[in-house]
Design a protein around this motif. Structure first.
Motif, PDB file in Angstrom:
ATOM      1  N   LEU A  86       0.833  -1.208   0.000  1.00 10.21           N
ATOM      2  CA  LEU A  86       0.000   0.000   0.000  1.00 10.21           C
ATOM      3  C   LEU A  86       0.867   1.258   0.000  1.00 10.21           C
ATOM      4  O   LEU A  86       0.533   2.258  -0.649  1.00 10.21           O
ATOM      5  CB  LEU A  86      -0.919   0.003   1.219  1.00 10.21           C
ATOM      6  N   GLY A  87       1.984   1.201   0.713  1.00 10.23           N
ATOM      7  CA  GLY A  87       2.884   2.350   0.728  1.00 10.23           C
ATOM      8  C   GLY A  87       3.448   2.656  -0.643  1.00 10.23           C
ATOM      9  O   GLY A  87       3.566   3.833  -1.025  1.00 10.23           O
ATOM     10  N   ASN A  88       3.787   1.610  -1.402  1.00  9.78           N
ATOM     11  CA  ASN A  88       4.290   1.845  -2.758  1.00  9.78           C
ATOM     12  C   ASN A  88       3.218   2.469  -3.640  1.00  9.78           C
ATOM     13  O   ASN A  88       3.496   3.366  -4.450  1.00  9.78           O
ATOM     14  CB  ASN A  88       4.785   0.533  -3.372  1.00  9.78           C
ATOM     15  N   LEU A  89       1.982   2.005  -3.495  1.00  7.26           N
ATOM     16  CA  LEU A  89       0.889   2.570  -4.284  1.00  7.26           C
ATOM     17  C   LEU A  89       0.596   4.008  -3.853  1.00  7.26           C
ATOM     18  O   LEU A  89       0.392   4.894  -4.696  1.00  7.26           O
ATOM     19  CB  LEU A  89      -0.368   1.710  -4.131  1.00  7.26           C
ATOM     20  N   LEU A  90       0.577   4.244  -2.550  1.00  9.10           N
ATOM     21  CA  LEU A  90       0.328   5.594  -2.062  1.00  9.10           C
ATOM     22  C   LEU A  90       1.457   6.544  -2.446  1.00  9.10           C
ATOM     23  O   LEU A  90       1.216   7.703  -2.811  1.00  9.10           O
ATOM     24  CB  LEU A  90       0.183   5.576  -0.538  1.00  9.10           C
ATOM     25  N   GLY A  91       2.684   6.063  -2.360  1.00 17.06           N
ATOM     26  CA  GLY A  91       3.817   6.905  -2.731  1.00 17.06           C
ATOM     27  C   GLY A  91       3.726   7.379  -4.166  1.00 17.06           C
ATOM     28  O   GLY A  91       3.975   8.560  -4.470  1.00 17.06           O
ATOM     29  N   ASN A  92       3.343   6.475  -5.060  1.00 14.73           N
ATOM     30  CA  ASN A  92       3.173   6.864  -6.468  1.00 14.73           C
ATOM     31  C   ASN A  92       2.040   7.867  -6.626  1.00 14.73           C
ATOM     32  O   ASN A  92       2.162   8.861  -7.345  1.00 14.73           O
ATOM     33  CB  ASN A  92       2.884   5.618  -7.317  1.00 14.73           C
ATOM     34  N   ALA A  93       0.906   7.591  -5.965  1.00 13.41           N
ATOM     35  CA  ALA A  93      -0.255   8.485  -6.099  1.00 13.41           C
ATOM     36  C   ALA A  93       0.084   9.890  -5.597  1.00 13.41           C
ATOM     37  O   ALA A  93      -0.268  10.895  -6.238  1.00 13.41           O
ATOM     38  CB  ALA A  93      -1.440   7.916  -5.325  1.00 13.41           C
ATOM     39  N   LEU A  94       0.771   9.978  -4.459  1.00 17.26           N
ATOM     40  CA  LEU A  94       1.137  11.286  -3.915  1.00 17.26           C
ATOM     41  C   LEU A  94       2.191  11.978  -4.773  1.00 17.26           C
ATOM     42  O   LEU A  94       2.229  13.206  -4.860  1.00 17.26           O
ATOM     43  CB  LEU A  94       1.652  11.119  -2.481  1.00 17.26           C
ATOM     44  N   LYS A  95       3.033  11.190  -5.410  1.00 19.04           N
ATOM     45  CA  LYS A  95       4.106  11.761  -6.220  1.00 19.04           C
ATOM     46  C   LYS A  95       3.565  12.405  -7.497  1.00 19.04           C
ATOM     47  O   LYS A  95       4.032  13.473  -7.922  1.00 19.04           O
ATOM     48  CB  LYS A  95       5.116  10.662  -6.586  1.00 19.04           C
ATOM     49  N   PHE A  96       2.557  11.789  -8.097  1.00 19.67           N
ATOM     50  CA  PHE A  96       2.116  12.239  -9.413  1.00 19.67           C
ATOM     51  C   PHE A  96       0.808  13.033  -9.396  1.00 19.67           C
ATOM     52  O   PHE A  96       0.340  13.460 -10.453  1.00 19.67           O
ATOM     53  CB  PHE A  96       1.989  11.041 -10.356  1.00 19.67           C
ATOM     54  N   GLY A 147     -12.648 -11.890   0.261  1.00 18.33           N
ATOM     55  CA  GLY A 147     -11.748 -11.288   1.229  1.00 18.33           C
ATOM     56  C   GLY A 147     -12.000  -9.801   1.375  1.00 18.33           C
ATOM     57  O   GLY A 147     -13.147  -9.353   1.454  1.00 18.33           O
ATOM     58  N   VAL A 148     -10.911  -9.029   1.391  1.00 19.67           N
ATOM     59  CA  VAL A 148     -10.980  -7.586   1.545  1.00 19.67           C
ATOM     60  C   VAL A 148     -10.293  -6.924   0.360  1.00 19.67           C
ATOM     61  O   VAL A 148      -9.178  -7.305  -0.015  1.00 19.67           O
ATOM     62  CB  VAL A 148     -10.327  -7.128   2.859  1.00 19.67           C
ATOM     63  N   ARG A 149     -10.981  -5.946  -0.225  1.00 18.81           N
ATOM     64  CA  ARG A 149     -10.431  -5.229  -1.368  1.00 18.81           C
ATOM     65  C   ARG A 149      -9.793  -3.928  -0.881  1.00 18.81           C
ATOM     66  O   ARG A 149     -10.444  -3.099  -0.255  1.00 18.81           O
ATOM     67  CB  ARG A 149     -11.526  -4.909  -2.392  1.00 18.81           C
ATOM     68  N   PHE A 150      -8.510  -3.781  -1.160  1.00 16.03           N
ATOM     69  CA  PHE A 150      -7.783  -2.553  -0.870  1.00 16.03           C
ATOM     70  C   PHE A 150      -7.644  -1.767  -2.172  1.00 16.03           C
ATOM     71  O   PHE A 150      -7.384  -2.350  -3.237  1.00 16.03           O
ATOM     72  CB  PHE A 150      -6.392  -2.857  -0.320  1.00 16.03           C
ATOM     73  N   ALA A 151      -7.797  -0.450  -2.091  1.00 12.01           N
ATOM     74  CA  ALA A 151      -7.707   0.374  -3.293  1.00 12.01           C
ATOM     75  C   ALA A 151      -7.045   1.702  -2.974  1.00 12.01           C
ATOM     76  O   ALA A 151      -7.239   2.266  -1.891  1.00 12.01           O
ATOM     77  CB  ALA A 151      -9.095   0.611  -3.900  1.00 12.01           C
ATOM     78  N   VAL A 152      -6.249   2.176  -3.928  1.00  8.58           N
ATOM     79  CA  VAL A 152      -5.641   3.502  -3.861  1.00  8.58           C
ATOM     80  C   VAL A 152      -6.040   4.233  -5.137  1.00  8.58           C
ATOM     81  O   VAL A 152      -5.728   3.783  -6.243  1.00  8.58           O
ATOM     82  CB  VAL A 152      -4.108   3.434  -3.743  1.00  8.58           C
ATOM     83  N   ARG A 153      -6.756   5.370  -4.961  1.00  9.71           N
ATOM     84  CA  ARG A 153      -7.241   6.133  -6.110  1.00  9.71           C
ATOM     85  C   ARG A 153      -6.744   7.567  -5.984  1.00  9.71           C
ATOM     86  O   ARG A 153      -6.617   8.093  -4.876  1.00  9.71           O
ATOM     87  CB  ARG A 153      -8.774   6.087  -6.156  1.00  9.71           C
ATOM     88  N   ASP A 154      -6.482   8.196  -7.123  1.00  8.13           N
ATOM     89  CA  ASP A 154      -6.003   9.583  -7.074  1.00  8.13           C
ATOM     90  C   ASP A 154      -6.718  10.427  -8.117  1.00  8.13           C
ATOM     91  O   ASP A 154      -7.349   9.901  -9.037  1.00  8.13           O
ATOM     92  CB  ASP A 154      -4.483   9.639  -7.296  1.00  8.13           C
ATOM     93  N   SER A 155      -6.609  11.741  -7.956  1.00  8.66           N
ATOM     94  CA  SER A 155      -7.215  12.687  -8.901  1.00  8.66           C
ATOM     95  C   SER A 155      -6.158  13.259  -9.840  1.00  8.66           C
ATOM     96  O   SER A 155      -6.305  14.369 -10.335  1.00  8.66           O
ATOM     97  CB  SER A 155      -7.901  13.827  -8.133  1.00  8.66           C
ATOM     98  N   GLY A 156      -5.103  12.482 -10.061  1.00 12.74           N
ATOM     99  CA  GLY A 156      -3.987  12.947 -10.875  1.00 12.74           C
ATOM    100  C   GLY A 156      -4.272  12.924 -12.366  1.00 12.74           C
ATOM    101  O   GLY A 156      -5.430  12.795 -12.803  1.00 12.74           O
ATOM    102  N   PRO A 157      -3.221  13.007 -13.180  1.00 10.47           N
ATOM    103  CA  PRO A 157      -3.382  13.144 -14.634  1.00 10.47           C
ATOM    104  C   PRO A 157      -3.787  11.857 -15.337  1.00 10.47           C
ATOM    105  O   PRO A 157      -4.113  11.877 -16.523  1.00 10.47           O
ATOM    106  CB  PRO A 157      -1.996  13.596 -15.094  1.00 10.47           C
TER     107      PRO A 157
END
Length: 380
Positions: free
Chosen positions: A284-294, A311-321
């Motif tokens: 999750l940290g790798n996904l969040l790091g990318n989202a925050l970076k871009f 199971g459990v679905r984890f998701a990282v979404r961003d409003s980036g380009p």
């Protein structure tokens, strides 16, 4: 005797015969058919228990090199039996032209000359084996075909390993240079006996640079373990909401520093997981790091955990380009980065996240449209 294990998917071994003499071509076909006849004892040159399963052979025959190129364009082959004397190519140039047309195709050269020097030159030109017409037997042809395929696989594997080594060396040389330079400059400044406040600041910069180098080295070790199938996963009962809370706590300062809103939410009453909490936090940290970076300043990054059928679905979404469609197939390739974002890191974060998810038996995916952000998700 059965020709044994070279096909990876169980399909018949595809042999392309390039021979302008119909009689010689038919003899080769007969010998290959003879090699396919089953026996009770098996192949004498295979160790008990180590022999691959029997394999059927599909043979195609063409008379000219240009016909071989057309046949390969129509359907690939696993190995080619190549006569050195054809109407449109002669001698070692035949091997060179075939190698140029199909660089990774195993080649077994056929010639009427029992010439050891020519055999050596043919091998240097790219052939994997050399057979003299009139002396070929069914077992000898079987071994030549099988060994040619295996030798080419070893060559390809060695080339991939060399390319991977060069990439790793490039990453180490480039990405470690920046923090190393920072440490050297701070060390020089500390040697000049600065004021206590400045010394404390310089020491903090050194620690951050050292942490940066440590992260790069850890990522390289992790991706190596993933490639070798040795990534350590320590499973234990895990509360998904606790993982979300830890990720938010870890990345909230970075989001604030970059002028972004980080929204973290775990649905109520999520089932407990049998998973490695530290590894999931790393993914999750790798996904969040990318989202925050871009994601541009003023944007939002969402981190969620919801119940899924398995199971459990984890998701990282961003409003980036968003991500260009042509980049999507390469996102999880190690060391790959889009040209416009090149050198924004070692290019290992997504590959490591994918390896962690796969080690848990899950699958990571991405949905994105240019201008509409991106979402990465996986289910554990």
């Amino acid at each position: 005797m059965p020709l044994r294990g070279t096909s990876r998917d169980g399909a018949p071994l595809s042999v392309l015969i390039v021979e302008d003499n119909p009689g010689d071509a038919e003899l080769l076909r007969v010998l290959l058919d003879e090699a396919e006849e089953p026996t009770a004892t098996g192949d004498d040159d295979e160790e008990d228990g180590d022999a691959p399963p029997p394999l059927q052979i599909a043979v195609r025959w063409v008379e000219r090199l240009r016909d071989a190129r057309a046949a390969l364009a129509d359907a690939p082959a696993d190995v080619v039996l190549l006569d050195l004397s054809l109407p449109d190519a002669r001698g070692l140039s035949t091997v060179a032209q075939m190698r140029a047309a199909a660089p990774t195709l195993p080649i077994v050269v056929l010639t009427g000359l029992d010439d050891e020097a020519l055999a050596v030159r043919a091998m240097r030109a790219g052939a994997q084996d050399y057979l003299v017409k009139g002396t070929v037997t069914a077992p000898g042809l079987r071994r030549a075909v099988r060994h040619a395929v295996e030798r080419q696989r070893l060559v390809d594997a060695a080339q991939r390993a060399t390319a991977a080594r060069d990439v790793v060396l490039g990453v180490v040389a480039h990405d470690l240079r920046n923090p190393l330079s920072t440490i050297k400059m701070c060390a020089a400044a500390l040697g000049a006996a600065p004021e206590p406040a400045q010394a404390a600041e310089l020491s903090g910069v050194v620690r951050n640079a050292a942490d940066w180098m440590e992260r790069i080295i850890r990522d390289l070790l992790d991706v190596t373990a993933i490639e070798a199938g040795r990534l350590t996963i320590d499973r234990a009962p895990l509360d998904p909401a606790a993982v979300i809370a830890r990720a938010r706590e870890q990345f909230a300062p970075l989001a604030a520093e970059r002028g972004l809103t980080l929204v973290a939410d775990a649905a109520p009453d999520l089932p407990s997981l049998n998973a490695d909490g530290e590894r999931l936090l790393q993914a999750l940290g790798n996904l969040l790091g990318n989202a925050l970076k871009f994601t541009p300043r003023g944007g939002t990054v969402w981190l969620t955990a919801t119940e899924a059928p398995r199971g459990v679905r984890f998701a990282v979404r961003d409003s980036g380009p968003g991500i260009a469609p042509e980049h999507l197939p390469h996102l999880f390739d190690r060391f790959w980065q889009a040209r416009e974002t090149r050198r924004a890191g070692a290019g290992l974060g997504l590959a490591i996240a994918q390896g962690i998810v796969q080690a848990h038996g899950g699958r990571i995916s991405v949905q994105s449209s240019v201008g509409e952000g991106a979402e990465f998700d996986f289910t554990i």
